[in-house]
Write an enzyme that holds these catalytic residues in place. Structure first.
Site, PDB file in Angstrom:
ATOM      1  N   GLN A 115     -12.022  70.137  29.075  1.00 50.16           N
ATOM      2  CA  GLN A 115     -13.299  69.194  28.886  1.00 50.16           C
ATOM      3  C   GLN A 115     -13.850  69.859  27.642  1.00 50.16           C
ATOM      4  O   GLN A 115     -14.157  70.707  28.021  1.00 50.16           O
ATOM      5  CB  GLN A 115     -13.919  68.174  29.551  1.00 50.16           C
ATOM      6  CG  GLN A 115     -14.477  69.719  30.846  1.00 50.16           C
ATOM      7  CD  GLN A 115     -14.960  68.896  33.032  1.00 50.16           C
ATOM      8  OE1 GLN A 115     -14.761  67.514  31.915  1.00 50.16           O
ATOM      9  NE2 GLN A 115     -14.667  69.684  33.731  1.00 50.16           N
ATOM     10  N   HIS A 119     -26.256  62.797  45.015  1.00 55.41           N
ATOM     11  CA  HIS A 119     -26.000  63.775  45.927  1.00 55.41           C
ATOM     12  C   HIS A 119     -25.862  63.050  47.155  1.00 55.41           C
ATOM     13  O   HIS A 119     -25.119  63.452  48.518  1.00 55.41           O
ATOM     14  CB  HIS A 119     -25.677  64.769  45.547  1.00 55.41           C
ATOM     15  CG  HIS A 119     -25.024  65.579  43.845  1.00 55.41           C
ATOM     16  ND1 HIS A 119     -26.018  65.514  42.958  1.00 55.41           N
ATOM     17  CD2 HIS A 119     -23.706  65.574  44.064  1.00 55.41           C
ATOM     18  CE1 HIS A 119     -24.586  65.700  41.388  1.00 55.41           C
ATOM     19  NE2 HIS A 119     -23.984  65.219  42.725  1.00 55.41           N
ATOM     20  N   ASP A 123     -20.075  71.959  40.170  1.00 59.39           N
ATOM     21  CA  ASP A 123     -21.506  71.446  39.791  1.00 59.39           C
ATOM     22  C   ASP A 123     -21.736  71.805  41.117  1.00 59.39           C
ATOM     23  O   ASP A 123     -23.007  72.451  40.879  1.00 59.39           O
ATOM     24  CB  ASP A 123     -21.979  70.281  39.271  1.00 59.39           C
ATOM     25  CG  ASP A 123     -21.952  68.900  40.107  1.00 59.39           C
ATOM     26  OD1 ASP A 123     -21.780  69.005  41.568  1.00 59.39           O
ATOM     27  OD2 ASP A 123     -22.119  67.534  39.447  1.00 59.39           O
ATOM     28  N   ASP A 146     -11.681  71.756  41.970  1.00 63.00           N
ATOM     29  CA  ASP A 146     -12.011  71.151  40.796  1.00 63.00           C
ATOM     30  C   ASP A 146     -11.339  71.933  39.681  1.00 63.00           C
ATOM     31  O   ASP A 146     -10.627  72.826  39.852  1.00 63.00           O
ATOM     32  CB  ASP A 146     -13.441  71.596  40.516  1.00 63.00           C
ATOM     33  CG  ASP A 146     -13.900  70.706  39.865  1.00 63.00           C
ATOM     34  OD1 ASP A 146     -15.316  69.824  39.226  1.00 63.00           O
ATOM     35  OD2 ASP A 146     -13.665  70.812  38.075  1.00 63.00           O
ATOM     36  N   ASP A 158      -5.144  70.741  39.642  1.00 59.78           N
ATOM     37  CA  ASP A 158      -5.222  69.713  40.032  1.00 59.78           C
ATOM     38  C   ASP A 158      -5.428  68.805  41.169  1.00 59.78           C
ATOM     39  O   ASP A 158      -4.451  69.466  42.428  1.00 59.78           O
ATOM     40  CB  ASP A 158      -3.525  69.252  38.901  1.00 59.78           C
ATOM     41  CG  ASP A 158      -3.773  68.821  37.620  1.00 59.78           C
ATOM     42  OD1 ASP A 158      -4.341  67.720  37.932  1.00 59.78           O
ATOM     43  OD2 ASP A 158      -3.395  69.007  37.220  1.00 59.78           O
ATOM     44  N   ALA A 159      -6.623  67.925  41.454  1.00 53.64           N
ATOM     45  CA  ALA A 159      -6.661  67.336  42.599  1.00 53.64           C
ATOM     46  C   ALA A 159      -5.007  66.258  43.383  1.00 53.64           C
ATOM     47  O   ALA A 159      -5.373  66.498  44.286  1.00 53.64           O
ATOM     48  CB  ALA A 159      -7.607  66.250  42.815  1.00 53.64           C
ATOM     49  N   ASP A 204     -15.631  63.202  44.660  1.00 55.58           N
ATOM     50  CA  ASP A 204     -16.840  62.779  43.233  1.00 55.58           C
ATOM     51  C   ASP A 204     -15.925  63.210  41.490  1.00 55.58           C
ATOM     52  O   ASP A 204     -16.466  63.988  40.929  1.00 55.58           O
ATOM     53  CB  ASP A 204     -17.955  63.853  43.185  1.00 55.58           C
ATOM     54  CG  ASP A 204     -18.812  64.100  42.859  1.00 55.58           C
ATOM     55  OD1 ASP A 204     -19.094  62.347  42.051  1.00 55.58           O
ATOM     56  OD2 ASP A 204     -19.483  64.458  42.695  1.00 55.58           O
TER      57      ASP A 204
END
Ligand SMILES: Cc1cc2nc3c(=O)[nH]c(=O)nc-3n(C[C@H](O)[C@H](O)[C@H](O)COP(=O)(O)OP(=O)(O)OC[C@H]3O[C@@H](n4cnc5c(N)ncnc54)[C@H](O)[C@@H]3O)c2cc1C
Lengths: 556, 524
Positions: free
Chosen positions: B258, B288, B312, B332, B366-367, B384
């Site tokens: 990304q 959050h 994040d 992530d 990879d989730a 999330d």
């Protein structure tokens, strides 16, 4: 430099042929032996690596000249010998195991079972070399449903509706299909973008007809079109549709829209490897009207697919029985003996001839191969005319990127309107990884039906990799302009006798049933050739039918 | 120019130029002081601003940059003694050089920021070089002017102009230049001014004749380069993504997965992934807190939590407020993201160095893949992910995916899924609720208002319905979530109320289609 590389391979191949004596067994290079080469030096394709493979045609020589085999150096005995480890042969093996038969032996000439449902794998993905999907089956096809349940493809049955629940990972993920037409990728394969209103009306009329035919029943109470096709109605009003070509039928019924006819021709080439003009109207309609699958979490037009294509199902079939499989072993000749059948086979790995004594033999090979093997057996039926087997070219392209055109994003099945191929399938489509956006393997399907099969086959066998590559790339560039620099590998495979085509008269004429009839409770036939339609469900059905005949039970 | 006496180039200027010419020259030189001073301060401001934009932590950045700059100016001043006659030639040279170095400083730093690893080194080197060159200017000019004025006048005039220039710079920089031109164009413009000063000197002083041609060519080239870059500044800025965002871009990087962009204005930091706002430091606490606390307050026995997405570290920051947690595992995809939130001072301040806690384990993967092979059981799963804007991400909202989560959840545990806006994307939101239900979960949909996002939705899911909004104590110091706000979050007014939808399956990707329909009108 490139050509030198190629030469050294052909040299070693020649050396190999020489080493194997009579040059007979040389015809038996396993499919693992790939003549690695590159695109023509100095051309835009120079960076592309790959090679050309092929299957059936290598056997031809051995089967035609069994007298050149070395004398047998091994003896084997078995109750049932299955020749051919395609879907039909493997299904027969599994069915026999389910009935407690353990005295079964299977011979397969390739180094792995699968036949037309073979698959490969590289660092990017697994990919199919042939058959790659199974439509959601009819819920009345209990045997098939049981197999899918045992394979984990069906996870259970819905309590309320009783319908099978399919494993979502095996259902083809959305988006499924797109068509490049007028420079735009549209969703779905039925042409829409830029199609005139009059043609749309015809297209709608055709699909209304299909809906009617799905429901239609004959005077015998059976449905007009079913899978397996042997369970279809015997009513003449439907069966007579087997006498004329699909093209003639469409003209007769006023279906003249060029877009509709392209779409139907595409369907015939995709499923039968033959054109509208070559297949019968019954078969052409069957393609649409026999798809009546139902599921709790999928519709009748949904399909099951895997990165390795039907290679997944082949592996499941193989695992669900334990009787031995001899790979790289080709059956060359059959003789009847007082107690059964004697089979001469050649073990290519050990380079020795095996003599196998079996009480019963299932010939799960194409009809023309069975015919060769049975040259010395009495009472074998000849078809009134040779079966139509179109050759196919399959190319697996490994790309680092895919330049996209406007419209629908990459789908599982990607087809170009008016193309010579029937498009490509994205082998990475079922991936769940977000990082799968980079390198991909794409499998291009190309039925070589521009000429009569024998001529097309001869040409296909003669072509070299260097000749195929520009043709493959031209077709791919038509779908994705600017793709060439991103292509790393192109591996090609020629299927000499890809699949049987249901030419007019074959499905419901006398040949098909006669060819499939067992001989003296010793010789049995199982192959999609005896269905006249080459699809997984038919191969599966043929395997079960033959196994039950072996067991002395009534057919399915 | 046009002065007949100028034809004898060997003689010193002072003897050949008449008194009026001398006066205008003096004025010109004092004017140069003014311009030079303005330029000098502008470069300093640019370096300071850029440093705090790009590296964060503005007070320290700013003062160290200014310190370094002033020190280098001192070095330059000291070196000025080594410059000997002809001083004017040195001055012209110097101005061209200052123009180029100062002028290109901002574009260079912006572009280099993405490519070099030791950006600080380059930043300080450039600041040092500019400082030295600027430091040379005034002493040099004073020496050129020393014969024209008495010392007391000289000092008073030069410093007056110097300070006026500085004042002007400090006023127009924040008020006019940055808002109108942006950092890059400002720096180029002032670079060009330095070169113009050199050009005026070149043509106004006769003694420059012998080398005029060579210098004229050099100046033309410099101006052309600066002007050309100025013209393309928009493109360069877009390239570094400055223009694509409302605020100053202080960080941008394309990772394998990304494009990460961080922007900043006086009030807030904003993070964008592929151009989509992920949070604003101004109100992310609302997002959050609402993501974490309604579920966590009801799990006083919780030990292990899995966070999917959320690179994040802001959800992790909230989770760390529960001392009973022993392990927080975050998966992530993008190491570029987690690394940024581990290393950037502004961002680690925001997530309170969440990734440095010994309880936190960060996995880049990879989730979906992770979830399929994970055998741990968790008390809470925080999901999330980015909004389901494409088919790849849509798979992470499918019934099949939620079934995998089912397996990972301890009995009595809770899952929370960020579920886009129930106001803007009503179909999408309820599709997520229904998909979770189809996967066998009890669902508790809720929403809260996050000013920079609008109305935002979440779905809490569990194997049973035993959840209460005031089950346990909330951590101290929360700014948004209280037992009362939790209760309010459960209420859906008619414009966001439940509507029937399909279930999102891998083989229909209903959610991606809803999402396109829902957000489509807003995209135009
Ligand atoms: C390019 C292509 C794409 C296709 N795509 C699909 C699809 O997507 N879906 C679908 O349902 N169907 C598809 N098919 C049809 C496919 O052929 C059938 O689904 C099915 O795999 C046929 O199985 P079979 O057992 O009848 O025949 P085969 O696959 O022909 O099996 C015959 C086996 O016998 C072996 N054999 C031959 N001679 C000998 C010998 N003398 N000794 C020992 N072994 C021998 C062969 O090596 C082979 O393994 C495709 C076919 C092709 C060619």
């Amino acid at each position: 430099m490139r050509s030198k590389e190629l030469n050294s391979h052909s040299l070693s191949r020649r050396a190999f042929l020489a080493r194997t004596g009579a040059g007979v067994a040389g015809a038996l290079l396993g499919p693992g032996v790939l003549l690695e080469s590159c695109g023509p030096a100095g051309s835009r394709l120079e960076h592309i690596k790959g090679g050309l493979r092929g299957a059936n045609h290598r056997v031809g020589h051995l089967v035609r000249h069994p007298e050149q085999l070395p004398p047998p150096s091994r003896e084997l005995q078995t109750g049932v010998l299955i020749i051919g480890g395609g879907v039909a042969g493997l299904t027969a093996r599994r069915e026999l195991a389910r009935h407690g038969r353990s005295d079964v032996l299977l011979l397969e000439l390739e180094n792995h079972p699968g036949g037309n449902a073979a698959s490969g794998r590289n660092t990017v993905s697994a990919y199919p070399w042939g058959a790659h999907y199974l439509p959601i089956p009819d819920v009345r096809n209990r045997e098939l449903l049981d197999f899918l349940r045992e394979s984990g493809v069906i996870t259970g049955y819905d309590k309320v509706s009783g319908l099978p629940v399919y494993n979502e990972y095996h259902l083809c993920h959305d988006p499924e299909e797109r068509l490049l037409i007028n420079g735009h990728w549209q969703a779905g394969l039925v042409p829409e973008t830029g199609v005139p209103a009059a043609e749309r009306t015809q297209i709608a009329r055709f699909f209304r007809l299909v809906e009617e035919l799905k429901q239609a029943r004959g005077t015998d109470g059976r449905e007009a079109f079913t899978i397996p096709l042997d369970q279809s109605s015997r009513d003449e009003q439907f069966r007579q549709l087997d006498q004329l070509s699909f093209a003639d039928y469409l003209t007769r019924e006023g279906f003249t829209s060029s877009h509709l006819r392209w779409y139907l021709d595409y369907g015939c080439r995709d499923d039968y490897g033959a054109t509208l003009e070559q297949v019968s109207a019954w078969a052409g309609l069957h393609y649409f009207a026999a798809r009546k699958g139902r599921a709790h979490n999928a519709g009748s037009s949904d399909v099951l697919t895997w990165p390795e294509g039907n290679g997944f199902l082949v592996e499941q079939l193989r695992r669900q029985a334990s009787s031995p499989i001899l790979t790289e072993t080709v059956a060359c000749r059959l003789h009847e003996t007082p107690t059964g059948v004697e089979v001469l086979a050649y073990d290519a790995a050990r380079q020795q001839t095996i003599r196998i004594q079996a009480r019963q033999v299932v010939l799960a090979v194409p009809q023309f191969v069975a015919h060769q093997l049975l040259t010395e057996v009495a009472g074998v039926v000849q078809p009134s005319q040779p079966l139509h087997h179109a050759p196919w070219l399959i190319a697996n392209l490994t790309v680092t990127q895919l330049p996209q055109g406007p419209g629908q994003p990459l789908c599982w099945d990607n087809v170009g309107y008016g193309g010579a191929s029937v498009g490509y399938v994205n082998a990475s489509h079922q991936s769940l990884s977000l990082s799968a956006d980079g390198s991909k393997v794409m499998t291009l399907y190309w039925p070589l039906c521009h000429e009569v099969p024998a001529a097309a086959r001869r040409q296909a066998y003669q072509k070299t990799y260097a000749e195929w590559l520009p043709q493959i790339m031209a077709e791919m560039e038509r779908l994705h302009p600017g793709l060439t620099p991103y292509v790393q590998r192109v591996e090609a495979w020629v299927w000499g006798h890809g699949m049987v085509a249901p030419t007019p008269g074959y499905l419901w004429g006398p040949d098909r049933t006669q060819l499939a009839r067992p001989l003296r409770q010793r010789l049995f036939f199982a192959h999609t050739d005896y269905s006249g339609m080459s699809i997984f469900e038919e191969a599966f059905y043929q395997g079960i039918r033959a196994a039950r005949e072996v067991l002395g039970q009534a057919a399915v | 120019m046009g002065n007949p006496e100028a034809e004898t180039p060997d003689l010193p200027a002072a003897q050949l130029t008449g008194p009026t010419a001398r006066e205008t020259q003096s004025v010109l030189l004092l004017g140069s002081v003014f311009i030079i001073a303005t330029c000098g301060l502008i470069y300093e401001l640019i370096a300071g601003t850029l440093a705090s934009y790009l590296l964060g932590d503005s007070v320290t950045q700013f003062s160290t940059i200014i310190g370094a700059y002033l020190f280098s100016m001192g070095v330059g001043s000291w070196f000025s003694r080594y410059l000997s006659q002809p001083l004017l030639k040195w001055f012209i040279r110097l101005e061209i050089l200052v123009g180029l170095v100062g002028g290109f400083s901002a574009p260079l730093l912006f572009v280099l920021f993405e490519y070099v690893t030791s950006f600080r080194l380059i930043l300080y080197a450039l600041v040092g070089l500019t400082g030295i060159l600027v430091g040379l200017e005034i002493p040099l000019l004073m020496r050129i002017l020393e014969n024209r004025f008495e010392f007391k006048d000289l000092v008073s005039r030069v410093f007056t102009f110097d300070y006026i220039g500085a004042l002007l710079a400090s006023l127009i920089f924040p008020l006019v230049l940055v808002p109108q031109l942006g950092l890059m164009r400002t720096s180029l413009l002032f670079g060009a001014l330095n070169v113009v000063v050199a050009a005026v000197a070149l043509y106004r002083f006769q003694e420059t004749r012998p080398y005029r041609r060579g210098f004229a060519g050099l100046m033309a080239l410099s101006l052309l380069a600066l002007g050309g870059t100025f013209a393309y500044a928009g493109r360069i800025q877009r390239y570094t993504e400055t223009l694509a965002f409302q605020d100053q871009v202080i960080y941008s990087k394309s990772t394998l997965y990304q494009r990460i962009v961080l922007t900043k204005n006086q009030r807030e930091l904003r993070l964008f992934l592929n151009g989509n706002l992920q949070f604003s430091s101004q109100d992310e606490y609302r997002y959050h807190e609402a993501l974490v606390h309604p579920a966590m307050q009801a799990l006083p026995q919780a030990r292990r939590v899995l966070v999917l997405g959320g690179g994040d570290g802001l959800a992790v920051r909230e989770l760390l407020k529960y001392p009973q947690l022993q392990q927080i595992r975050l998966v992530d995809l993008d190491p570029g993201m987690t690394e940024l939130f581990r290393s950037n001072a502004l961002l680690t301040r925001l997530n309170q160095r969440a990734f440095f806690s010994p309880k936190v384990q960060v996995i880049n993967g990879d989730a979906y893949q992770w979830v399929r092979q994970d055998t741990t059981r968790y008390d809470c799963l925080i999901v999330d992910f980015p909004d389901p804007g494409n088919y790849s991400i849509g798979k992470l909202y499918s019934a099949a995916f939620y079934q995998e989560l089912h397996r990972l959840l301890k009995p009595g545990g809770r899952i929370v899924v960020q579920s886009t806006s129930p106001y803007v994307a009503r179909q999408s939101f309820w599709c997520i609720v229904h998909t979770l239900r189809a996967a066998g979960f009890h669902t508790i949909p809720y929403h809260c208002y996050v000013p920079s996002f609008g109305e935002w939705g979440y779905v809490m899911a569990g194997q049973n319905a035993h959840w209460r909004p005031n089950a346990g104590p909330l951590p101290r110091g929360l700014r948004y979530v209280t037992p009362t706000t939790i209760r309010q979050m459960l209420d859906f007014p008619p414009d966001m109320a439940e509507i029937p939808t399909e279930i999102n399956q891998l083989n229909n990707q209903a959610l991606v289609r809803y999402f396109e329909e829902d957000w489509g009108p807003y995209a135009q």
